[in-house]
Every structure is written in structure tokens, then in C-alpha cells.
Write a protein that holds these residues in place. Structure first.
Motif, PDB file in Angstrom:
ATOM      1  N   ARG A 185       6.565  10.952 -38.533  1.00  0.00           N
ATOM      2  CA  ARG A 185       5.163  11.216 -38.857  1.00  0.00           C
ATOM      3  C   ARG A 185       4.368   9.912 -38.968  1.00  0.00           C
ATOM      4  N   PHE A 186       3.101  10.015 -38.568  1.00  0.00           N
ATOM      5  CA  PHE A 186       2.156   8.912 -38.691  1.00  0.00           C
ATOM      6  C   PHE A 186       0.938   9.385 -39.485  1.00  0.00           C
ATOM      7  N   PRO A 187       0.176   8.459 -40.079  1.00  0.00           N
ATOM      8  CA  PRO A 187      -0.921   8.867 -40.973  1.00  0.00           C
ATOM      9  C   PRO A 187      -2.204   9.263 -40.261  1.00  0.00           C
ATOM     10  N   PHE A 188      -2.131   9.510 -38.961  1.00  0.00           N
ATOM     11  CA  PHE A 188      -3.287   9.972 -38.194  1.00  0.00           C
ATOM     12  C   PHE A 188      -2.779  10.654 -36.927  1.00  0.00           C
ATOM     13  N   ASP A 189      -3.630  11.442 -36.298  1.00  0.00           N
ATOM     14  CA  ASP A 189      -3.253  12.083 -35.040  1.00  0.00           C
ATOM     15  C   ASP A 189      -3.052  11.017 -33.965  1.00  0.00           C
ATOM     16  N   ILE A 190      -1.973  11.129 -33.230  1.00  0.00           N
ATOM     17  CA  ILE A 190      -1.652  10.098 -32.250  1.00  0.00           C
ATOM     18  C   ILE A 190      -1.752  10.637 -30.834  1.00  0.00           C
ATOM     19  N   LYS A 191      -2.023   9.729 -29.912  1.00  0.00           N
ATOM     20  CA  LYS A 191      -2.014  10.002 -28.481  1.00  0.00           C
ATOM     21  C   LYS A 191      -1.155   8.943 -27.807  1.00  0.00           C
ATOM     22  N   PRO A 192       0.165   9.169 -27.765  1.00  0.00           N
ATOM     23  CA  PRO A 192       1.067   8.151 -27.231  1.00  0.00           C
ATOM     24  C   PRO A 192       0.875   7.947 -25.741  1.00  0.00           C
ATOM     25  N   TRP A 193       1.188   6.718 -25.297  1.00  0.00           N
ATOM     26  CA  TRP A 193       1.133   6.424 -23.872  1.00  0.00           C
ATOM     27  C   TRP A 193       2.278   5.493 -23.516  1.00  0.00           C
ATOM     28  N   SER A 194       2.625   5.484 -22.253  1.00  0.00           N
ATOM     29  CA  SER A 194       3.723   4.651 -21.778  1.00  0.00           C
ATOM     30  C   SER A 194       3.454   4.233 -20.339  1.00  0.00           C
ATOM     31  N   ASP A 195       3.871   3.015 -19.988  1.00  0.00           N
ATOM     32  CA  ASP A 195       3.797   2.569 -18.600  1.00  0.00           C
ATOM     33  C   ASP A 195       4.755   3.359 -17.714  1.00  0.00           C
ATOM     34  N   GLU A 196       5.746   3.990 -18.340  1.00  0.00           N
ATOM     35  CA  GLU A 196       6.701   4.835 -17.626  1.00  0.00           C
ATOM     36  C   GLU A 196       6.634   6.232 -18.243  1.00  0.00           C
ATOM     37  N   PRO A 197       5.725   7.074 -17.770  1.00  0.00           N
ATOM     38  CA  PRO A 197       5.488   8.380 -18.400  1.00  0.00           C
ATOM     39  C   PRO A 197       6.730   9.251 -18.533  1.00  0.00           C
ATOM     40  N   GLU A 198       7.710   9.050 -17.664  1.00  0.00           N
ATOM     41  CA  GLU A 198       8.916   9.873 -17.737  1.00  0.00           C
ATOM     42  C   GLU A 198       9.675   9.655 -19.048  1.00  0.00           C
ATOM     43  N   THR A 199       9.440   8.513 -19.719  1.00  0.00           N
ATOM     44  CA  THR A 199      10.126   8.265 -20.984  1.00  0.00           C
ATOM     45  C   THR A 199       9.579   9.143 -22.111  1.00  0.00           C
ATOM     46  N   LEU A 200       8.491   9.863 -21.842  1.00  0.00           N
ATOM     47  CA  LEU A 200       7.946  10.806 -22.819  1.00  0.00           C
ATOM     48  C   LEU A 200       8.469  12.228 -22.613  1.00  0.00           C
ATOM     49  N   ASP A 201       9.309  12.419 -21.589  1.00  0.00           N
ATOM     50  CA  ASP A 201       9.876  13.744 -21.340  1.00  0.00           C
ATOM     51  C   ASP A 201      10.695  14.186 -22.553  1.00  0.00           C
ATOM     52  N   GLY A 202      10.432  15.367 -23.064  1.00  0.00           N
ATOM     53  CA  GLY A 202      11.176  15.883 -24.205  1.00  0.00           C
ATOM     54  C   GLY A 202      10.619  15.480 -25.546  1.00  0.00           C
ATOM     55  N   VAL A 203       9.634  14.570 -25.555  1.00  0.00           N
ATOM     56  CA  VAL A 203       8.983  14.169 -26.803  1.00  0.00           C
ATOM     57  C   VAL A 203       7.851  15.156 -27.086  1.00  0.00           C
ATOM     58  N   VAL A 204       7.828  15.725 -28.279  1.00  0.00           N
ATOM     59  CA  VAL A 204       6.854  16.749 -28.642  1.00  0.00           C
ATOM     60  C   VAL A 204       5.894  16.174 -29.679  1.00  0.00           C
ATOM     61  N   ILE A 205       4.595  16.194 -29.373  1.00  0.00           N
ATOM     62  CA  ILE A 205       3.587  15.627 -30.261  1.00  0.00           C
ATOM     63  C   ILE A 205       2.680  16.736 -30.767  1.00  0.00           C
ATOM     64  N   LYS A 206       2.490  16.778 -32.075  1.00  0.00           N
ATOM     65  CA  LYS A 206       1.538  17.707 -32.672  1.00  0.00           C
ATOM     66  C   LYS A 206       0.804  16.969 -33.781  1.00  0.00           C
ATOM     67  N   GLY A 207      -0.455  16.612 -33.506  1.00  0.00           N
ATOM     68  CA  GLY A 207      -1.222  15.845 -34.475  1.00  0.00           C
ATOM     69  C   GLY A 207      -0.592  14.485 -34.706  1.00  0.00           C
ATOM     70  N   GLY A 208      -0.187  14.215 -35.935  1.00  0.00           N
ATOM     71  CA  GLY A 208       0.457  12.940 -36.259  1.00  0.00           C
ATOM     72  C   GLY A 208       1.961  13.045 -36.350  1.00  0.00           C
ATOM     73  N   GLU A 209       2.551  14.125 -35.844  1.00  0.00           N
ATOM     74  CA  GLU A 209       3.996  14.324 -35.963  1.00  0.00           C
ATOM     75  C   GLU A 209       4.664  14.312 -34.592  1.00  0.00           C
ATOM     76  N   VAL A 210       5.785  13.604 -34.528  1.00  0.00           N
ATOM     77  CA  VAL A 210       6.602  13.528 -33.316  1.00  0.00           C
ATOM     78  C   VAL A 210       7.936  14.211 -33.600  1.00  0.00           C
ATOM     79  N   THR A 211       8.367  15.048 -32.687  1.00  0.00           N
ATOM     80  CA  THR A 211       9.727  15.567 -32.734  1.00  0.00           C
ATOM     81  C   THR A 211      10.242  15.633 -31.296  1.00  0.00           C
ATOM     82  N   TRP A 212      11.414  16.221 -31.111  1.00  0.00           N
ATOM     83  CA  TRP A 212      12.043  16.221 -29.791  1.00  0.00           C
ATOM     84  C   TRP A 212      12.519  17.623 -29.445  1.00  0.00           C
TER      85      TRP A 212
END
Length: 296
Positions: A185-212
Motif C-alpha cells: 500500500r501507498f499513501p495515495f492513488d498510484i499510476k505505475p509505469w515501466s520502460d518494459e510494460p510486460e513487467t507489469l503483467d500480473g500486477v493488480v493496482i486499485k487506488g493506492g494498493e498493489v497486489t498480484w
């Protein structure tokens, strides 16, 4: 045998100087284990579970100059450049500096003093390298269920030092695999980004919470915007939800950038601090971690 800190809440294991022999992570205060006494919960895991793979990271180990080594571009092949907390490294070819490569090393002299069972102090003594030199002091202490790592970096050379520092935080709570049971969890809603978008496969974002969605079998890595020039009472929190066991970072220094790395057995929230020191200047900052079990 290394060093150990302990109180009624925590046990902290710290490597002896030279146990880690790599050229990436700071040799001083290399924390290999954290145990929360209530429930005997563990937090630290190695960077890789495969022998000989990775760069030797484990637990809470910090690094200076991940992206750009101090003075590297100014030295010829065979010349020396400094890696704070490690030593003077030798440039081996014309390729750009890469944190994961091994470089010939002249290690710094590191002094250790343990005041009591809750406090230990490290001094990394400077060694001049073409005008670059710095004295690093690191104090590690525990208070209740909090671990505090205080840094003081002094420019003892004749040239400006520009670098960054972060703690890699190799966490795997009770060695549970990363997956849907974890929440980062983070203290604000996040919008993650990556130079290699495939590394975000399976990462689930909801507001400020990350799960898999499942246990990742390839590395994930992403950046987080939003910390810059803002103050928060905590920076991130990692919890294994079925057990309620977790850790949060409540450091208060200005975060210059943030990222998250991991794979099936480990997740590493990384908070960076920017450093610029003229000759004679010094900078202090402190990282604070709080370990907890929300289910009694």
C-alpha cells in the motif's frame, strides 16, 4: 558471526564486514535478518534463491549510485572511480557503468562499534579518488517495534559529489510467496509505469494498493510518481493479509523517486533520496521501519 541487535520486540541480524564481497551494495550495516518476536515472524529474504544468481543482495541493503557512478565517465579504462560504502572500483572497458557488473575493488576501511544491544555504529573511512572522497557514518538502532537507520555523509574531497541512495528492502514475510495474499500500500492513488510494460503483467493496482493475480515467475519492476515534494506520515506498507504481519516505512526525508522490484519470493519497495554535496558539506537522513502484526 556478524552482529545482532535485540529488544523485547525485534531481533536484527547484521553481517560482518566482508561477508558480502560484491561491488553493488554498501558493506556497512548490511542487515540480513529481521525477526518480530511476537509470533516469531521473519521478513528478510535473499535477492535470488538460485546459487550464484543476482548481485548478492539480502534483507535491508542500501546502495549509492544505482544509475550513474560517481566520476565514472571521467576515468579511462583501468582508472579508478568511487562507489560509496564499497570502495574504489576499476573501470574495465568502454561500456557504461552497470550496477550488476562486478568490478575490481579496493575496499574502504570500515570501523564498527556496538554501544549496546539496541545500537550499533559504522564508519566508512574516506579514500581519495581524483578529488572524490566521502566519510559515511551509519547508526542502526531499535526502539520498540521500530528499526532506525541514520546516515551521515560528509564530502571530505575537493569535488562536488552528486549521487542518490536507496534501500533495496528484500522482503518476503515468513517466506510466503508473493501473490494475492500480499498487499503493498501507498499513501495515495498510484499510476505505475515501466520502460518494459510486460513487467507489469500480473500486477493488480486499485487506488493506492498493489497486489498480484498469482505468484510471478518472472521479475516485475515499475516506477511510482507522486512522492516528489510531498510529505506523508508513511511511505509504504507491505502486509501478508492472512496473518496480518507486515512492515511499513515511515521515513520522513524528501523522496526523489520510487520504484518496486520483485519476483516470486520477494518484493522490494525502493525509496530514493538525491544527494549533492560541495566539498566540506554533509547530509543527514534517516530510514525508519515499523514491524507489526495486526491480528492478535
Amino acid at each position: 558471526m556478524g552482529f545482532q541487535l535485540s529488544n523485547e520486540h525485534l531481533v536484527i541480524d547484521i553481517a560482518s564486514i566482508g561477508d558480502y564481497k560484491g561491488t553493488r551494495f554498501d558493506w556497512s550495516g548490511f542487515i540480513t535478518g529481521v525477526t518480530l518476536r511476537e509470533g516469531n515472524h521473519s521478513f528478510c529474504v535473499p535477492e535470488s534463491l538460485k546459487e550464484g544468481e543476482g548481485t548478492g543482495g539480502m534483507g535491508l541493503c542500501n546502495e549509492f549510485s544505482l544509475r550513474e557512478a560517481i566520476g565514472y565517465e571521467d576515468v579511462p579504462v583501468g582508472g579508478l572511480f568511487p562507489k560509496l560504502g564499497v570502495g574504489l572500483l576499476t573501470r574495465i572497458d568502454q561500456e557504461p557503468y552497470q550496477f550488476y557488473r562486478a568490478y575490481p575493488l579496493q575496499s574502504y576501511r570500515i570501523e564498527v562499534g556496538q554501544e549496546n544491544a539496541q545500537h550499533i555504529h559504522f564508519i566508512v573511512h574516506p579514500k581519495d579518488c581524483a578529488g572524490y572522497a566521502a566519510r559515511l557514518e551509519k547508526s542502526i538502532c531499535i526502539e520498540g517495534n521500530q528499526l532506525r537507520i541514520a546516515y551521515q555523509l560528509t564530502n571530505t574531497g575537493t569535488r562536488v559529489i552528486r549521487t542518490e541512495e536507496y534501500n533495496h528492502n528484500f522482503f518476503g514475510i515468513d517466506r510466503h510467496q508473493i501473490g494475492p495474499e500480499y498487499a503493498l500500500r501507498f499513501p495515495f492513488d498510484i499510476k505505475p509505469w515501466s520502460d518494459e510494460p510486460e513487467t507489469l503483467d500480473g500486477v493488480v493496482i486499485k487506488g493506492g494498493e498493489v497486489t498480484w493475480a498469482g505468484t510471478p515467475d518472472t521479475p516485475f519492476y515499475f516506477h511510482i510518481e507522486g512522492f516528489q515534494n510531498r510529505s506523508f506520515s508513511w511511505l509504504w506498507e507491505l502486509e501478508h493479509r492472512p496473518s496480518g504481519v507486515g512492515v511499513r516505512e515511515i521515513s520522513t526525508f524528501p523522496v526523489s523517486s520510487a520504484a518496486v522490484w520483485g519476483i516470486g519470493h520477494v518484493v522490494s519497495p525502493e525509496m530514493f533520496i538525491q544527494i549533492e554535496l560541495a566539498p566540506g558539506e554533509r547530509k543527514k537522513w534517516t530510514r525508519v521501519y515499523e514491524f507489526f502484526c495486526s491480528k492478535r
